[in-house]
Structures are given as C-alpha cells and as structure tokens.
Design an enzyme around this catalytic site. Structure first.
Site, mmCIF file in Angstrom:
data_model
loop_
_atom_site.group_PDB
_atom_site.id
_atom_site.type_symbol
_atom_site.label_atom_id
_atom_site.label_comp_id
_atom_site.label_asym_id
_atom_site.label_seq_id
_atom_site.Cartn_x
_atom_site.Cartn_y
_atom_site.Cartn_z
ATOM 1 N N PRO A 85 -21.248 44.888 3.914
ATOM 2 C CA PRO A 85 -20.889 44.431 5.267
ATOM 3 C C PRO A 85 -21.428 43.021 5.517
ATOM 4 O O PRO A 85 -22.500 42.671 5.053
ATOM 5 C CB PRO A 85 -21.589 45.422 6.192
ATOM 6 C CG PRO A 85 -22.216 46.442 5.343
ATOM 7 C CD PRO A 85 -22.204 45.976 3.936
ATOM 8 N N GLU A 86 -20.646 42.222 6.224
ATOM 9 C CA GLU A 86 -21.092 40.877 6.566
ATOM 10 C C GLU A 86 -21.722 40.911 7.957
ATOM 11 O O GLU A 86 -21.721 41.945 8.627
ATOM 12 C CB GLU A 86 -19.906 39.920 6.503
ATOM 13 C CG GLU A 86 -19.208 40.060 5.155
ATOM 14 C CD GLU A 86 -18.623 38.775 4.608
ATOM 15 O OE1 GLU A 86 -18.843 37.701 5.199
ATOM 16 O OE2 GLU A 86 -17.957 38.856 3.567
ATOM 17 N N ARG A 136 -21.328 37.150 -7.390
ATOM 18 C CA ARG A 136 -20.180 37.642 -6.620
ATOM 19 C C ARG A 136 -19.003 36.736 -6.951
ATOM 20 O O ARG A 136 -19.186 35.592 -7.355
ATOM 21 C CB ARG A 136 -20.459 37.567 -5.107
ATOM 22 C CG ARG A 136 -21.744 38.230 -4.649
ATOM 23 C CD ARG A 136 -21.686 39.744 -4.640
ATOM 24 N NE ARG A 136 -20.631 40.279 -3.786
ATOM 25 C CZ ARG A 136 -20.743 40.435 -2.461
ATOM 26 N NH1 ARG A 136 -21.852 40.084 -1.852
ATOM 27 N NH2 ARG A 136 -19.740 40.939 -1.762
#
Ligand SMILES: [Zn+2]
Length: 264
Positions: free
Chosen positions: A2-3, A253
């Site tokens: 989650p950001e 990432r």
C-alpha cells in the site's frame, strides 16, 4: 504494497471508528504479545506518516504498524467474524471491529522511539505540515537516479512504486536521471503534483494519474487499463506518443517509463 494514500485512509477510518473509545484488544495468533496491555484502554488518536501508522493509547503506548508487502487490515461492524488466518492484532468496540494480518511490524513504541521514527522520515505529501525543502536540497546534491530518490522514505515518505512511475511520467522525467540534474522547478512541480494526486487517490480508493484527454476513452470514468500512463504498462503503447513503455528493476522494485516522453 500500500502507498501513502491507503495508509492515511486507514488512519482516518480507524480514528473514526475507535478514537476516543474504550476498546478491546487481543492477538489471536500471539504475534503481538503486548496486545493485552492495551485491552480495555481508550484509543486516543491514530496518525499516519508515510507508510507508518501510530495508534496512540498513551504517552509511551503507541502501537506502530508498518504493513510491508503483505500486511492488510480488515474492518467491519460487530459481531466479530470467526478467527481465521494469521490474525495478529484485533481491536473492537460494541459497534466496530478491525483485524490486522501479515504486517512487517506491529509493536508498541514509546514516545522517544516514535519521535525518532518521525525524524527519520522525509516529507509526506499527504500531511499539511510537510516541508519539502530539505528533500529538494538532498536531491540537488545526489548523483543517484531520481527514480530511486523518490522511493527513499527518508527523503519523501509515502511515495511508493505506482506514484514513483506516474509522477515521473507526468513530469516527463526519465527515472534514471541523476537527482542533481532535476531542477528545483521540476522538483517543486513533482511535489505539487504528489500533493494533488495522493489525496485524490485517498478519496477515490484508486490511483488515477491519466488526464481524460490522454485516455483512449476521453469521456466518463477512467477504465481500469487506462488509469496509469506507465505503471505496469510495459510493452504497450504510450497514450501520448505511441512509443512502447519500458520497464527495468530499480531499487528492488520495477520502474516503468516512456522512452520518448521522459527525458534523461
Ligand atoms: Zn510517450
């Protein structure tokens, strides 16, 4: 993972349901052994900073949660659902419950530890009190690619992989460009854009970064495959110039970009 927008939304919802109330707390799988200290206490407030949450039960009683890659909350109205899965932290009142599974951290911080965490974290675009000037100064001195600097939580807190890719696309900046070659004006633009996009994502529960004029369907709500310019669109044509979107690993990432729109 989650950001920041999702973390802040959890803080708002959990504050609305539990803050100011005496709560029941337990840890069915035992992975939050201090849960029993909190049972029967009043939750005073819930705070989000970057990707961190703090549930304040008292001065030296702050539950720190970092969801990491696999943590998530479940919430609902009473009664409690049957216990299942690796249920680490559960909190409930007469009317509401929430459950936490799989977080990187769920432990009690004292005030000093909490303040030390806040001091380590960079400017959070979702906080009205955030000052981005220190971040701009750090970036102006670094040869590190801007794509890595944006994800460094000690520079900007709360920016994750989706926002990294999309903010850089909207600024037309290649993720490999060294921080020192991103102008102050460009950095101010990215910050302003983050302050606009991240709260919007908090309200809408989805991250939409494309402008209607750039989408294949220019009218109505953005369809799921046209909410992002580059994130997870590798191999597909750029909505703006038609070039094929690229991806590569950066900082563990995947980063995505348009080789034509984004200047190195
Ligand atoms: Zn393009």
């Amino acid at each position: 993972m989650p950001e920041g927008n999702e973390i802040h939304r959890f803080a708002e919802r959990h504050a609305a349901a539990f803050a100011g109330k005496r709560v029941h707390v337990d840890s069915p799988n035992g992975a939050f052994p201090d849960a029993e200290i909190l049972d029967g206490r009043t939750l005073k407030s819930v705070e989000a900073v970057g990707k961190h949450l703090g549930y304040r039960f008292g001065k030296d009683l702050i539950v720190h949660v970092h969801l990491g890659m696999y943590g998530d909350f479940w919430e609902g109205e009473m009664p409690l659902p049957p216990e299942k899965g690796a249920l680490r932290w559960r909190m409930w009142t007469k009317t509401d419950w929430m459950e936490l599974r799989g977080a990187t951290d769920c432990s009690i911080f004292d005030e000093a530890k909490w303040q030390a965490l806040l001091a380590r974290l960079g400017a959070d675009p979702l906080r009205g009190d955030a000052d981005p000037a220190p971040a701009f100064e750090i970036i102006a001195k670094r040869k590190t690619p801007i794509g890595l600097l944006l994800m460094d939580q000690t520079i900007f807190a709360g920016v994750g992989n989706i926002f990294r890719a999309e903010l850089l696309y909207r600024a037309r900046i290649h993720p490999e460009r060294p921080g020192k070659d991103v102008s102050r004006k460009e950095m101010e633009g990215i910050w302003k854009d983050a302050k606009k996009l991240m709260p919007a994502a908090m309200e809408d529960r989805r991250i939409v970064t494309t402008l209607p004029k750039d989408r294949p369907h220019k009218r109505g709500t953005a369809e799921d495959d046209e909410v992002h310019y580059v994130y997870r669109r590798h191999g597909k044509p750029c909505f703006v110039c038609g070039a094929t979107i690229k991806r590569e690993a950066m900082g563990g990432r995947t980063v995505y970009w348009c080789p034509d729109c984004q200047k190195s």
